[in-house]
Design a protein around this motif. Structure first.
Motif, PDB file in Angstrom:
ATOM      1  N   GLY A  97       3.502  10.377   7.485  1.00  0.00           N
ATOM      2  CA  GLY A  97       4.946  10.531   7.303  1.00  0.00           C
ATOM      3  C   GLY A  97       5.342  10.497   5.833  1.00  0.00           C
ATOM      4  N   MET A  98       4.750   9.564   5.102  1.00  0.00           N
ATOM      5  CA  MET A  98       5.044   9.426   3.673  1.00  0.00           C
ATOM      6  C   MET A  98       4.645  10.688   2.902  1.00  0.00           C
ATOM      7  SD  MET A  98       6.257   7.187   1.550  1.00  0.00           S
ATOM      8  CE  MET A  98       6.022   5.597   2.326  1.00  0.00           C
ATOM      9  N   VAL A 133      10.601   7.110   9.769  1.00  0.00           N
ATOM     10  CA  VAL A 133       9.337   7.508  10.381  1.00  0.00           C
ATOM     11  C   VAL A 133       9.214   6.789  11.719  1.00  0.00           C
ATOM     12  CG1 VAL A 133       6.829   7.631  10.123  1.00  0.00           C
ATOM     13  CG2 VAL A 133       8.285   7.741   8.080  1.00  0.00           C
ATOM     14  N   PHE A 134       9.245   7.553  12.799  1.00  0.00           N
ATOM     15  CA  PHE A 134       9.107   7.005  14.144  1.00  0.00           C
ATOM     16  C   PHE A 134       7.651   7.158  14.579  1.00  0.00           C
ATOM     17  CE2 PHE A 134      13.521   8.049  13.717  1.00  0.00           C
ATOM     18  CZ  PHE A 134      14.189   7.076  14.441  1.00  0.00           C
ATOM     19  N   TRP A 189       0.828  -1.207   0.000  1.00  0.00           N
ATOM     20  CA  TRP A 189       0.000   0.000   0.000  1.00  0.00           C
ATOM     21  C   TRP A 189       0.862   1.257   0.000  1.00  0.00           C
ATOM     22  CZ3 TRP A 189      -0.995   2.641   4.999  1.00  0.00           C
ATOM     23  CH2 TRP A 189      -1.780   3.801   4.845  1.00  0.00           C
ATOM     24  N   LEU A 190       1.875   1.317   0.864  1.00  0.00           N
ATOM     25  CA  LEU A 190       2.731   2.505   0.918  1.00  0.00           C
ATOM     26  C   LEU A 190       3.487   2.703  -0.393  1.00  0.00           C
ATOM     27  CD1 LEU A 190       3.963   2.108   4.589  1.00  0.00           C
ATOM     28  CD2 LEU A 190       2.425   3.891   3.720  1.00  0.00           C
ATOM     29  N   GLU A 198      14.801   4.237   0.352  1.00  0.00           N
ATOM     30  CA  GLU A 198      14.759   3.465   1.594  1.00  0.00           C
ATOM     31  C   GLU A 198      13.936   4.219   2.632  1.00  0.00           C
ATOM     32  OE1 GLU A 198      17.589   1.373   4.927  1.00  0.00           O
ATOM     33  OE2 GLU A 198      18.470   1.931   3.008  1.00  0.00           O
ATOM     34  N   ILE A 199      12.871   3.576   3.073  1.00  0.00           N
ATOM     35  CA  ILE A 199      11.979   4.157   4.066  1.00  0.00           C
ATOM     36  C   ILE A 199      11.898   3.192   5.246  1.00  0.00           C
ATOM     37  CG2 ILE A 199       9.662   5.000   4.539  1.00  0.00           C
ATOM     38  CD1 ILE A 199       9.677   5.226   1.256  1.00  0.00           C
TER      39      ILE A 199
END
Length: 139
Positions: A106-107, A77-78, A21-22, A35-36
């Motif tokens: 975050g995205m 993303v924390f 999905w992301l 890289e995420i």
């Protein structure tokens, strides 16, 4: 590449579906996936980051560090699982729905969306809703 890391006793049940999905969100914004890293933690862990790196002495649900270069989305993303649970209760939504909102929030920052003023917040909320709807379509 989308990675999930855990600094608390939480684990996503559906990492593959969330990553798919992301990735679809990134494509829908005409961006490239770098890289995420998603790091799930507790309030204490995220509060330390908020104080140390952002000089904010408050609890928050999500902090993102953007390493995007050009059109390639990258970052960390924390997410405080405790805050997401509390916020889900406050907003009368399921934990899963609130978690999706935070994951995509975050995205969307990496895609160039901001949320500092009322107008920006409205655009961000609309984008979150649009991208959350993709989750159901992509399954």
């Amino acid at each position: 590449m989308i990675n999930f890391n855990y600094e608390t006793d939480f684990n996503l049940d559906n990492e593959e579906a969330i990553a798919f999905w992301l990735s679809a969100v990134i494509i829908s914004e005409k961006k490239k996936e770098g890289e995420i890293n998603y790091i799930f933690c507790d309030d204490e862990y995220l509060h330390k980051i908020n104080v140390e790196y952002l000089n904010h002495d408050t609890l928050t649900d999500v902090i993102s560090f953007d390493y995007t270069m050009g059109n390639e989305i990258s970052g960390d993303v924390f997410i405080s699982v405790e805050r997401v649970k509390d916020n889900a209760g406050d907003f009368n939504v399921s934990f899963e729905d609130e978690l999706k909102r935070v994951l995509v929030h975050g995205m969307l920052h990496y895609c160039g969306y901001k949320d500092k003023g009322e107008a920006e917040e409205l655009i961000m909320r609309n984008k979150e809703d649009e991208k959350i709807a993709l989750f159901h379509v992509e399954q």
